[in-house]
Enzyme design. Structure first.
Site, PDB file in Angstrom:
ATOM      1  N   HIS A   1    -179.526  -0.154 -48.612  1.00 11.60           N
ATOM      2  CA  HIS A   1    -180.157  -1.351 -49.147  1.00 11.60           C
ATOM      3  C   HIS A   1    -180.880  -2.072 -48.004  1.00 11.60           C
ATOM      4  O   HIS A   1    -180.339  -2.224 -46.912  1.00 11.60           O
ATOM      5  CB  HIS A   1    -179.114  -2.296 -49.747  1.00 11.60           C
ATOM      6  CG  HIS A   1    -178.453  -1.753 -50.983  1.00 11.60           C
ATOM      7  ND1 HIS A   1    -178.885  -0.629 -51.658  1.00 11.60           N
ATOM      8  CD2 HIS A   1    -177.376  -2.212 -51.680  1.00 11.60           C
ATOM      9  CE1 HIS A   1    -178.110  -0.425 -52.707  1.00 11.60           C
ATOM     10  NE2 HIS A   1    -177.189  -1.361 -52.737  1.00 11.60           N
ATOM     11  N   CYS A  13    -172.278  -5.062 -51.804  1.00 14.65           N
ATOM     12  CA  CYS A  13    -172.849  -4.285 -50.692  1.00 14.65           C
ATOM     13  C   CYS A  13    -173.974  -5.029 -49.971  1.00 14.65           C
ATOM     14  O   CYS A  13    -173.990  -5.107 -48.732  1.00 14.65           O
ATOM     15  CB  CYS A  13    -173.356  -2.941 -51.211  1.00 14.65           C
ATOM     16  SG  CYS A  13    -174.125  -3.021 -52.825  1.00 14.65           S
ATOM     17  N   GLN A  64    -183.045  -2.321 -53.117  1.00 17.84           N
ATOM     18  CA  GLN A  64    -181.747  -1.658 -53.187  1.00 17.84           C
ATOM     19  C   GLN A  64    -181.870  -0.233 -53.733  1.00 17.84           C
ATOM     20  O   GLN A  64    -182.533   0.014 -54.742  1.00 17.84           O
ATOM     21  CB  GLN A  64    -180.795  -2.506 -54.047  1.00 17.84           C
ATOM     22  CG  GLN A  64    -180.607  -3.897 -53.458  1.00 17.84           C
ATOM     23  CD  GLN A  64    -179.627  -4.785 -54.217  1.00 17.84           C
ATOM     24  OE1 GLN A  64    -179.844  -5.993 -54.287  1.00 17.84           O
ATOM     25  NE2 GLN A  64    -178.561  -4.235 -54.761  1.00 17.84           N
ATOM     26  N   ARG A 110    -184.295  -3.062 -57.499  1.00 20.23           N
ATOM     27  CA  ARG A 110    -183.878  -1.661 -57.338  1.00 20.23           C
ATOM     28  C   ARG A 110    -185.124  -0.843 -57.023  1.00 20.23           C
ATOM     29  O   ARG A 110    -186.148  -0.959 -57.722  1.00 20.23           O
ATOM     30  CB  ARG A 110    -183.243  -1.173 -58.643  1.00 20.23           C
ATOM     31  CG  ARG A 110    -182.691   0.224 -58.580  1.00 20.23           C
ATOM     32  CD  ARG A 110    -181.362   0.306 -57.874  1.00 20.23           C
ATOM     33  NE  ARG A 110    -180.266  -0.339 -58.568  1.00 20.23           N
ATOM     34  CZ  ARG A 110    -179.119  -0.705 -57.976  1.00 20.23           C
ATOM     35  NH1 ARG A 110    -178.924  -0.483 -56.687  1.00 20.23           N
ATOM     36  NH2 ARG A 110    -178.159  -1.286 -58.671  1.00 20.23           N
TER      37      ARG A 110
END
Ligand code: NAP
Length: 370
Positions: free
Chosen positions: A275, A136, A163, A268
């Site tokens: 993202h 992604c 993300q 993260r």
């Protein structure tokens, strides 16, 4: 009508895929069969014309084999378990997948058609059957910088990512909410005056994050009120697998004659969806900023150039703005103090749309056009 088998429609990517396919009337081109790893024999929950009313067993090779196209967003474990057995059984249909398992296989093509439609079409002409959506973050970066890749302006890139929790799947997204609730239920209540003793509140929050009851089965760590600077497995060179994917996948998508190094740190964060990434781009030569902006904004209809000022950046370069949209906002574009060939940029995109579901559903149309 081609028989289309869909697996993984209940997950994060699957739900977004279903929304997009319904919105674009994609199902009208197919006889659709929904498969499940956990609900075989139950009623198909969708009201879609030409669809099998009963959920099929996603592990039953003989039933899966009857499809002309399998589109799976069930995840890598499913692909590992089923794909090779299915091919060994003689399945000669198309396999379209969101999982990373097959991405770097020679026989698989990574699909991101605004960047590599020619490559996808020649793979189809060469009778290739496996087509896999890219990572992604990589897909979002490539759409954002498509104009610079196309003009061969890039020497190397570093990408520092932010993300969203949903990138890890539905259960992780629920866990983020659970973690937030666990803390706020205990901190925001009558008798605790957050405004007068904010440092005491901060200590309480810190202690709650290590409370044995704190929910962290899926992330393994607090993601609420925290960030996690490691995504995916560890590689011997100190990179995370997520970081390795940037250069490996981007260069495979571009079919680069000269390898473009791309590296950075993947993190993260507790955004729900989308993202973001901060990019340092080393240009091959000094290109005026207005030319760079034109190259970026004219490359594809989804890029939205965001003026490099505080108000526009805070309004449009955010997960909040990009969430649920196919837009790829790109901003903070400026030459860095490091020198005239060093470009700064920041981009954000919906990792469930262009980062996952959209290239998969567009692949169906490329197959139909063949
Ligand atoms: P996910 O949300 O975890 O869903 C995968 C499967 O988990 C579902 O199809 C469902 O299968 C099962 N499941 C179990 N509990 C569930 C629950 N509470 N809610 C929904 N589903 C549940 O995974 P995903 O994020 O969609 O990812 C699927 C694949 O796409 C992975 O390979 C991933 O790496 C890739 N991908 C994900 C993203 C992303 O942003 N999430 C982006 C790009 C690629 P059954 O119905 O058969 O039980």
């Amino acid at each position: 009508m081609l028989k289309l088998g869909i697996i993984g429609w209940r997950g994060m990517v699957g739900q977004v895929l279903m929304e997009r396919m319904t919105h674009e009337s994609d199902f009208s081109h197919f006889e659709t069969h929904f498969f499940s790893t956990s609900q075989k024999g139950e009623k198909n929950p969708f009201t879609i014309a030409n669809s099998n009313p009963i959920l099929q067993d996603a592990y039953d090779i003989e039933t899966v084999k009857k499809m002309d196209i399998i589109l799976t967003c069930q995840g890598g474990d499913y692909t590992k378990k089923v794909h090779s057995e299915l091919r060994a059984s003689g399945f000669i249909g198309y396999w379209i997948d969101a999982a990373s398992t097959l991405r770097m296989e020679d026989k698989a093509t990574i699909i991101l058609d605004p960047i590599n439609k020619n490559g996808i079409q020649s793979a189809l002409k060469n009778n290739q059957l496996d087509f896999v959506g890219g990572n992604c973050t990589v897909s979002l970066m490539m759409l954002a910088l498509g104009g610079l890749f196309k003009s061969d302006s890039i020497e190397w890139i570093t990408s520092m990512t932010y993300q969203a929790a949903s990138g890890a799947g539905a259960r992780h997204m629920n866990e983020l909410l659970g973690q937030m609730k666990f803390v706020t239920d205990r901190v925001i209540k009558p008798g605790i005056d957050q405004s007068s003793d904010i440092l005491q509140v901060e200590k309480t929050v810190k202690n709650l994050l290590s409370d044995p009851q704190f929910p962290k089965d899926h992330f393994g760590h607090p993601i609420a009120f925290n960030l996690l600077p490691w995504i995916d497995s560890e590689l011997p060179n100190g990179q995370s697998k997520e970081e390795w994917k940037a250069a490996a996948e981007a260069n495979k998508i571009l079919q680069s004659k000269t390898f473009i190094p791309i590296d950075g740190t993947c993190v993260r964060v507790s955004a729900m969806r989308c993202h973001s990434q901060a990019l340092t781009i080393k240009l091959k030569k000094d290109i005026p900023l207005n030319e760079i902006e034109s190259m970026i904004s004219e490359h594809n209809p989804w890029v939205e150039l965001v003026a490099n000022n505080k108000e526009s950046s805070l309004k449009k370069l955010t997960p909040e703005y990009a969430s649920g949209s196919l837009k790829i906002p790109v901003g903070r574009i400026r030459k860095m103090n490091l020198g005239p060939t060093y470009l700064n940029a920041f981009t954000v995109g919906d990792q469930l749309l262009w980062g996952a579901a959209e290239p998969l559903r567009r692949m169906l149309h490329i197959i139909l056009e063949k």
